[in-house]
Design a protein around this motif. Structure first.
Motif, mmCIF file in Angstrom:
data_model
loop_
_atom_site.group_PDB
_atom_site.id
_atom_site.type_symbol
_atom_site.label_atom_id
_atom_site.label_comp_id
_atom_site.label_asym_id
_atom_site.label_seq_id
_atom_site.Cartn_x
_atom_site.Cartn_y
_atom_site.Cartn_z
ATOM 1 N N ALA A 114 0.683 -1.106 0.082
ATOM 2 C CA ALA A 114 0.084 0.002 -0.173
ATOM 3 C C ALA A 114 0.899 1.481 0.052
ATOM 4 O O ALA A 114 2.018 1.116 0.283
ATOM 5 N N LYS A 115 0.372 2.440 -0.422
ATOM 6 C CA LYS A 115 0.904 3.674 -0.656
ATOM 7 C C LYS A 115 2.390 3.655 -1.289
ATOM 8 O O LYS A 115 3.019 4.395 -0.869
ATOM 9 N N THR A 116 2.218 2.622 -2.341
ATOM 10 C CA THR A 116 3.532 2.622 -3.201
ATOM 11 C C THR A 116 3.320 2.444 -4.519
ATOM 12 O O THR A 116 2.242 1.574 -4.951
ATOM 13 N N PRO A 117 3.788 3.271 -5.473
ATOM 14 C CA PRO A 117 3.271 3.165 -6.861
ATOM 15 C C PRO A 117 3.653 1.661 -7.319
ATOM 16 O O PRO A 117 4.830 1.118 -7.239
ATOM 17 N N ILE A 118 2.961 1.339 -8.326
ATOM 18 C CA ILE A 118 2.909 0.117 -8.797
ATOM 19 C C ILE A 118 3.048 0.215 -10.311
ATOM 20 O O ILE A 118 2.045 0.777 -10.957
ATOM 21 N N LYS A 119 3.987 -0.135 -10.997
ATOM 22 C CA LYS A 119 4.211 -0.123 -12.506
ATOM 23 C C LYS A 119 3.668 -1.242 -13.033
ATOM 24 O O LYS A 119 4.569 -2.394 -13.004
ATOM 25 N N GLN B 186 -1.925 2.802 -7.963
ATOM 26 C CA GLN B 186 -1.375 2.961 -6.385
ATOM 27 C C GLN B 186 -2.735 2.774 -5.546
ATOM 28 O O GLN B 186 -3.620 3.334 -5.747
ATOM 29 N N ALA B 187 -2.400 1.992 -4.323
ATOM 30 C CA ALA B 187 -3.392 1.702 -3.433
ATOM 31 C C ALA B 187 -3.171 2.583 -2.131
ATOM 32 O O ALA B 187 -2.138 2.255 -1.714
ATOM 33 N N ASP B 188 -4.033 3.350 -1.580
ATOM 34 C CA ASP B 188 -3.522 4.205 -0.616
ATOM 35 C C ASP B 188 -4.264 3.857 0.676
ATOM 36 O O ASP B 188 -3.849 4.066 1.829
ATOM 37 N N GLU B 189 -4.856 2.655 0.623
ATOM 38 C CA GLU B 189 -5.415 2.033 1.810
ATOM 39 C C GLU B 189 -5.326 0.581 1.993
ATOM 40 O O GLU B 189 -5.394 0.014 0.541
ATOM 41 N N LEU B 190 -5.292 -0.067 2.976
ATOM 42 C CA LEU B 190 -5.160 -1.479 3.043
ATOM 43 C C LEU B 190 -6.534 -2.210 2.805
ATOM 44 O O LEU B 190 -7.503 -1.600 3.035
ATOM 45 N N THR C 236 -8.133 -10.915 -7.447
ATOM 46 C CA THR C 236 -8.299 -10.125 -6.200
ATOM 47 C C THR C 236 -6.891 -9.390 -5.957
ATOM 48 O O THR C 236 -5.815 -10.067 -6.169
ATOM 49 N N THR C 237 -7.012 -7.892 -5.790
ATOM 50 C CA THR C 237 -5.715 -7.343 -5.497
ATOM 51 C C THR C 237 -5.710 -7.027 -4.191
ATOM 52 O O THR C 237 -6.492 -6.235 -3.691
ATOM 53 N N LYS C 238 -4.697 -7.595 -3.475
ATOM 54 C CA LYS C 238 -4.661 -7.297 -1.945
ATOM 55 C C LYS C 238 -3.424 -6.247 -1.697
ATOM 56 O O LYS C 238 -2.377 -6.427 -1.943
ATOM 57 N N ALA C 239 -4.005 -5.294 -1.152
ATOM 58 C CA ALA C 239 -2.857 -4.010 -0.616
ATOM 59 C C ALA C 239 -2.668 -4.342 0.786
ATOM 60 O O ALA C 239 -3.454 -4.305 1.466
ATOM 61 N N ILE C 240 -1.363 -4.510 0.833
ATOM 62 C CA ILE C 240 -0.875 -4.619 2.521
ATOM 63 C C ILE C 240 0.439 -3.979 2.853
ATOM 64 O O ILE C 240 0.694 -3.168 1.800
#
Length: 347
Positions: free
Chosen positions: A160-165, A199-203, A224-228
């Motif tokens: 989470a809170k990290t850019p994903i390319k 980018q996911a700003d929240e878990l 499913t995209t899991k933001a951790i």
């Protein structure tokens, strides 16, 4: 008359209830509940566009309702229809200038967001982007993490809170990669690699899907995209590497065959697999990569070089000298078809 009035009342009630339900339902639509910077900007663009459209739509509908009510036919009305036509420059200016101004504002807003939401534009952050190579297959998704050396099928794990390319391609029919709460969709196409930053700003867990019709089981291409948290992501990477389930070249060829799949995790991936998938289609039919080279056809053991435009030179005898499947027997014909399919599809 009573039946007619009841039908009008029923129609009006249905329209009003449907409108209220549609407006209230927008709150539960995940597109309007973004969890990242890209999704938030896209939601703002949708809201601004709808507001500008309502500036025109609401007054027009109110005036329309007033005209219908004001000039309705009343019971016992025997007056002749004798309209009196008139022209008002002031009114003409009003109802032409407002739409023109709205369209100009909409054009400026769209131009601004078009540049700001360029899918390949990196997201400003003090953290290094995590690269994920996504490949749409029949009917599943393969996600490779080249920096971590692992891969997954039909599920994503991101910090989470990290850019994903995202680097995206297809080994089969064209599809669309879409995680609605993180950002808009982008096509995956064979022989091409496209880039998109999200980018996911929240878990949390976010729905992902293939948004393009690709055949029998296209509806099962959900993931499913899991933001951790970053620490949990690092632990997940280490656990994936320790699983011992390696993805080999042969394993990928099996995975890429048409069919559905459960979620899978691979501890290692072949070097350069994603780039080979991208270039696979440019190298099919015996043509080496590179647009400056001339393609070649394989007809049995004889190679005939194409001229420009893809046409065979006259008198080359390629078709005449090629083996006739009807005279070589059905077994040999099937082998040639299998070989031709292998050359075209790269498998």
């Amino acid at each position: 008359m009573r039946i007619s009035k009841m039908l009008r009342l029923l129609t009006t009630s249905v329209v009003m209830i449907g409108t209220i339900a549609l407006v209230s339902g927008c709150k539960s639509m995940i597109v309007f509940d973004p969890k990242g910077p890209i999704g938030s900007q896209q939601r703002d663009l949708i809201n601004i566009t709808m507001l500008l459209c309502l500036i025109i739509l609401v007054p027009v509908m109110l005036i329309f309702a007033w005209i219908v009510w004001r000039f309705r036919d009343r019971k016992g009305n025997d007056a002749p229809y004798q309209p009196v036509w008139s022209h008002s420059t002031k009114l003409e200016v009003i109802w032409w200038s407002i739409p023109i101004i709205v369209i100009l504002i909409l054009a400026l807003v769209t131009a601004h967001y078009t540049y700001a939401l360029d899918p390949a534009k990196p997201i400003a952050s003090d953290k290094k982007a995590v690269t994920i190579q996504a490949t749409s297959l029949d009917w599943k998704w393969l996600f490779q993490y080249p920096d971590q050396g692992i891969a997954t099928v039909n599920y994503l794990v991101i910090p989470a809170k990290t850019p994903i390319k995202f680097e995206l391609t297809s080994d089969g029919p064209m599809n669309s990669f879409w995680v609605p709460q993180l950002g808009g969709m982008i096509y995956t196409m064979s022989g091409m690699a496209t880039t998109m930053f999200l980018q996911a700003d929240e878990l949390g867990n976010y729905m992902g899907t293939g948004a393009n019709f690709t055949g029998r089981d296209f509806a099962k291409m959900g993931f499913t995209t899991k933001a951790i948290a970053q620490a949990d992501f690092d632990k997940w990477v280490n656990d994936a590497k320790a699983s011992g389930n390696a993805l080999s070249e042969e394993g990928y060829q099996t995975l890429a065959m048409p069919g559905t799949s459960e979620q899978m995790t691979f501890a290692s991936i072949p070097d350069g697999l994603f780039h080979r998938i991208v270039h696979e289609y440019s190298m099919s039919r015996g043509a080496p990569p590179g647009y400056t080279r001339k393609a070649q056809t394989l007809s049995g053991e004889k190679k005939a070089e194409h001229t420009e435009g893809g046409q065979l030179p006259p008198g080359n005898g390629a078709q005449k000298d090629s083996p006739d499947m009807s005279s070589t027997g059905p077994g040999h014909a099937i082998q040639m078809l299998d070989h031709h399919t292998h050359m075209n599809h790269g498998k």
